[in-house]
Design an enzyme around this catalytic site. Structure first.
Site, mmCIF file in Angstrom:
data_model
loop_
_atom_site.group_PDB
_atom_site.id
_atom_site.type_symbol
_atom_site.label_atom_id
_atom_site.label_comp_id
_atom_site.label_asym_id
_atom_site.label_seq_id
_atom_site.Cartn_x
_atom_site.Cartn_y
_atom_site.Cartn_z
ATOM 1 N N HIS A 141 0.843 -1.209 0.000
ATOM 2 C CA HIS A 141 0.000 0.000 0.000
ATOM 3 C C HIS A 141 0.874 1.253 0.000
ATOM 4 O O HIS A 141 1.785 1.377 0.804
ATOM 5 C CB HIS A 141 -0.909 0.013 1.237
ATOM 6 C CG HIS A 141 -2.072 -0.929 1.111
ATOM 7 N ND1 HIS A 141 -3.207 -0.830 1.889
ATOM 8 C CD2 HIS A 141 -2.285 -1.974 0.275
ATOM 9 C CE1 HIS A 141 -4.052 -1.788 1.536
ATOM 10 N NE2 HIS A 141 -3.514 -2.496 0.577
ATOM 11 N N PRO A 187 -4.346 -0.258 18.852
ATOM 12 C CA PRO A 187 -4.073 -0.748 17.496
ATOM 13 C C PRO A 187 -4.111 0.308 16.390
ATOM 14 O O PRO A 187 -3.754 0.001 15.247
ATOM 15 C CB PRO A 187 -5.166 -1.794 17.270
ATOM 16 C CG PRO A 187 -6.260 -1.420 18.207
ATOM 17 C CD PRO A 187 -5.615 -0.772 19.384
ATOM 18 N N TYR A 217 3.799 6.414 10.366
ATOM 19 C CA TYR A 217 2.997 5.257 9.941
ATOM 20 C C TYR A 217 3.867 4.224 9.212
ATOM 21 O O TYR A 217 3.770 3.026 9.480
ATOM 22 C CB TYR A 217 1.834 5.704 9.039
ATOM 23 C CG TYR A 217 0.757 4.655 8.911
ATOM 24 C CD1 TYR A 217 -0.421 4.736 9.658
ATOM 25 C CD2 TYR A 217 0.924 3.548 8.073
ATOM 26 C CE1 TYR A 217 -1.400 3.749 9.560
ATOM 27 C CE2 TYR A 217 -0.042 2.566 7.978
ATOM 28 C CZ TYR A 217 -1.208 2.673 8.717
ATOM 29 O OH TYR A 217 -2.168 1.698 8.624
ATOM 30 N N TYR A 260 -9.294 5.164 7.702
ATOM 31 C CA TYR A 260 -9.455 5.469 9.131
ATOM 32 C C TYR A 260 -10.491 6.579 9.214
ATOM 33 O O TYR A 260 -10.272 7.668 8.662
ATOM 34 C CB TYR A 260 -8.147 5.953 9.748
ATOM 35 C CG TYR A 260 -7.085 4.878 9.905
ATOM 36 C CD1 TYR A 260 -6.957 4.166 11.090
ATOM 37 C CD2 TYR A 260 -6.194 4.578 8.873
ATOM 38 C CE1 TYR A 260 -5.982 3.187 11.255
ATOM 39 C CE2 TYR A 260 -5.221 3.598 9.021
ATOM 40 C CZ TYR A 260 -5.120 2.906 10.214
ATOM 41 O OH TYR A 260 -4.148 1.939 10.369
ATOM 42 N N LYS A 262 1.048 -0.615 15.179
ATOM 43 C CA LYS A 262 2.471 -0.634 15.533
ATOM 44 C C LYS A 262 2.900 -1.866 16.334
ATOM 45 O O LYS A 262 4.099 -2.128 16.474
ATOM 46 C CB LYS A 262 2.826 0.620 16.360
ATOM 47 C CG LYS A 262 2.809 1.890 15.551
ATOM 48 C CD LYS A 262 3.992 1.952 14.607
ATOM 49 C CE LYS A 262 3.750 2.876 13.440
ATOM 50 N NZ LYS A 262 4.227 2.378 12.168
HETATM 51 C C1 PHB Z 1 -5.997 -4.764 10.712
HETATM 52 O O1 PHB Z 1 -5.991 -5.001 9.502
HETATM 53 O O2 PHB Z 1 -6.373 -5.603 11.535
HETATM 54 C C2 PHB Z 1 -5.549 -3.420 11.183
HETATM 55 C C3 PHB Z 1 -5.043 -2.517 10.276
HETATM 56 C C4 PHB Z 1 -4.633 -1.268 10.709
HETATM 57 C C5 PHB Z 1 -4.726 -0.945 12.040
HETATM 58 C C6 PHB Z 1 -5.210 -1.863 12.962
HETATM 59 C C7 PHB Z 1 -5.625 -3.113 12.533
HETATM 60 O O3 PHB Z 1 -4.337 0.291 12.445
#
Ligand code: PHB
Ligand code: APR
Length: 396
Positions: free
Chosen positions: A76, A296, A388, A204, A300
């Protein structure tokens, strides 16, 4: 008392930290045994985040673990932030020249287990009542029992890779350890479904009804989350209720085009920021979730665990093969510098995207101002992107 066996490094826990440490040590000819409380199937059944920083991908590639990740991982170049009914892209490649790879932690664990099996590394699954002894002296020892009886393992070093609820950190005298913790008042309700992801990149979303995240595992498998109360129970959420709530928290285009289907997993995870200092106690070293937890948001956790293990493997190899203590003496301080930066980023990204009822209307206005600034300022977008994709290692 059973006859003690011997290894150079006793590793507690067969999650990604323990398995990767075992792999790196084995490649350098350092003998190790992993003791895991659960079965291999149980360990593989845990579903966790799936975004790998470039440095994590590079380490897995360099150490022969990259074949399936290269085939199945999704590269990505950016993520999208959704707020005020619209989406805004953060272009990682334009801002930092780096990318991330979406590849589930379950898959990383699978690849590590396969590699360990292939080189004949010993993992004792269903090891009960694992106990650590004399790690503050020169002859550490680990004891446990299983279906075959009582066992004693003498070793040079112990690696505590047994997660937040493990025995390793719990066995350190309270006066020798400092802990820092924030427990958030909400959780993430997540589902996995065999439906195509709503968008090619992660979304997000900050919404008045609460945070939402659109993620994925493959072109045909999606992972979605919504912020929920920690008092809620997963059984209270039907699939339909989940999809309805998720769509309400997304922009109109995402809500309309989302493909829905039955969930194949559904669970609620609490959110926590936690750090234990130091990460070394004599001949015991903590790594991964045993030493720190991040919420989460930003994914990280696994990347931090891999960074710890990278430092720890090098330090133990130096100590055992080259008789130099430089690496083990600096282990804790080196890890903690990186850990606190990831803690800060994960806390910040959580604060920016979730609903915090206690901050009231002014809290929402301030979040909105910060989001507007983030997507319109090159400097602010770059700061977000570089965290990130993963900060560079200071020593490489
Ligand atoms: C996930 O794909 O489970 C996932 C992706 C990004 C995050 C947290 C979890 O920030
Ligand atoms: N004895 C032996 N093993 C134990 C014990 C014990 N007393 N307690 C826990 N374990 C095992 C757990 O069953 C688990 O398999 O230790 C392992 C720890 O694995 P993880 O919790 O996955 O932690 P870690 O390997 O550090 O991985 C970090 O996991 O939580 C995520 O976000 C985090 O992605 C990051 C990763």
């Amino acid at each position: 008392m059973p006859t003690p066996r011997r290894t150079q490094v006793a590793i507690i826990g067969a999650g990604p930290s323990g398995l990767l440490l075992g792999h790196l040590l084995h490649r350098a000819g350092v003998d190790n045994v992993i003791l895991e409380r659960r079965s291999a199937e149980y360990v593989l059944g845990r579903i966790r985040a799936g975004v790998l920083e470039q440095t994590t991908v590079d380490l897995l590639e360099e150490t022969g673990l990259g074949a399936r990740m290269r085939r199945e991982g999704l590269v990505h170049d950016g993520v999208e932030l959704s707020f005020g009914g619209a989406r805004h892209r953060i272009d990682f490649v334009a801002l930092t020249g780096k990318r991330v790879t979406v590849y589930g932690q379950t898959e990383v664990t699978h690849d590590l287990m396969d590699a360990r099996r292939a080189f004949g590394g010993e993992t004792v699954y269903e090891a009960l009542d694992v106990a650590l002894h004399d790690f503050d002296g020169v002859t550490p020892r680990v004891t446990w029992h299983d279906a075959r009886g009582e066992h004693v393992l003498d070793c040079d070093f112990i690696a505590g890779c047994d997660g937040y609820h493990g025995v390793s950190r719990a066995g350190v005298p309270a006066a020798s350890i400092e802990t820092y913790e924030r427990v958030y008042r909400f959780g993430w309700l997540g589902i996995l479904s065999d439906t195509p992801p709503v968008s090619p990149e992660l979304i997000y979303s900050n919404h008045a009804r609460g945070f939402a995240l659109c993620s994925m595992r493959s072109p045909t498998r999606s992972r979605y989350y919504i912020q929920c109360s920690i008092d809620e129970h997963v059984d209270q959420w039907s699939d339909d209720a989940f999809w309805d709530e998720l769509r309400r928290r997304l922009d109109p285009h995402a809500a309309e085009t989302m493909v829905i289907g039955p969930s194949i997993e559904k669970s609620i995870a609490p959110l926590r920021s936690f750090v234990a200092e130091p990460m070394r106690f004599g001949r015991l070293f903590l790594a991964g979730d045993a030493a720190h937890i991040v919420p989460p948001t930003g994914a990280k956790g696994l990347n931090l665990a891999v960074a710890d293990v990278r430092y720890l493997a090098n330090a133990l190899i130096e100590a055992l093969a080259e008789r130099s203590n430089a690496g083990i003496d600096h282990y804790s301080e080196r890890c903690l510098r990186r850990v606190w930066k990831a803690e800060r980023f994960s806390w910040w990204f959580t604060s920016l995207t979730h609903r915090f009822p206690e901050t009231g209307a002014i809290g929402q206005k301030l979040q909105r101002a910060e989001l507007d600034y983030l997507v319109s300022s090159h400097a602010a977008s770059t700061a977000m992107a570089e965290n990130y994709v993963g900060l560079p290692f200071e020593d490489s």
